[in-house]
Write an enzyme that holds these catalytic residues in place. Structure first.
Site, mmCIF file in Angstrom:
data_model
loop_
_atom_site.group_PDB
_atom_site.id
_atom_site.type_symbol
_atom_site.label_atom_id
_atom_site.label_comp_id
_atom_site.label_asym_id
_atom_site.label_seq_id
_atom_site.Cartn_x
_atom_site.Cartn_y
_atom_site.Cartn_z
ATOM 1 N N HIS A 59 0.846 -1.201 0.000
ATOM 2 C CA HIS A 59 0.000 0.000 0.000
ATOM 3 C C HIS A 59 0.881 1.251 0.000
ATOM 4 C CE1 HIS A 59 -3.838 -2.022 1.825
ATOM 5 N NE2 HIS A 59 -3.323 -2.708 0.813
ATOM 6 N N GLU A 61 0.904 3.850 1.896
ATOM 7 C CA GLU A 61 1.414 4.226 3.211
ATOM 8 C C GLU A 61 2.597 3.362 3.621
ATOM 9 O OE1 GLU A 61 -3.193 4.341 3.687
ATOM 10 O OE2 GLU A 61 -1.720 3.367 2.407
#
Length: 150
Positions: A59, A61
């Site tokens: 992801h 993040e």
């Protein structure tokens, strides 16, 4: 005045996260972008790479946290702010907590998988969470992506 300045800074940096999200979109990835800012400087930028890397943990993040930690030479990001175009999922919220990021700014909520619904205590209780920054732009990019694939 200070709150107004912070809002302008948040919008400025969220636009940079949106550029990352647009990069993901162009690569056929779910268009989520993230940047990490430390002391006013962007120290990492990333977008989803789950398709490219064949990795469900890739992801935006997670990629940004790894890059920022490498940039700073340590695993704790205690002087940083994470900007992400969509509300972090449970996995990312946990990583944000472990990295000790004190401030998280996101654009659009994720009503299906967002941490606020399913793991509201995943981050440190003192973590400042700001939501809705450039929400319409962040949501529109996600909606366009999924509309084109259905």
């Amino acid at each position: 005045m200070e709150q107004e300045n912070q809002q302008k800074k948040d919008e400025f940096f969220m636009r940079k996260a949106l550029i990352e999200a647009e990069n993901a979109y162009q690569e056929g990835e779910i268009p989520i972008g993230a940047i990490i800012v430390c002391k006013g400087q962007v120290i990492s930028r990333a977008h989803n790479l789950t398709e490219t890397l064949h990795d469900v943990t890739a992801h935006a993040e997670m990629q940004a946290i790894t890059s920022a930690a490498d940039s700073l030479g340590g695993k704790y990001l205690t002087d940083c702010t994470l900007y992400v175009t969509v509300e972090p999922c449970i996995m990312c919220a946990g990583a944000i907590g472990w990295a000790q990021i004190p401030r998280v700014v996101y654009g659009a909520p994720d009503v299906k998988r967002g941490f606020r619904e399913y793991a509201p205590h995943a981050m440190h209780p003192k973590t400042e969470i700001v939501s809705g920054v450039l929400e319409d732009e962040c949501r529109e990019l996600m909606q366009r992506f999924f509309r084109e694939r259905r």
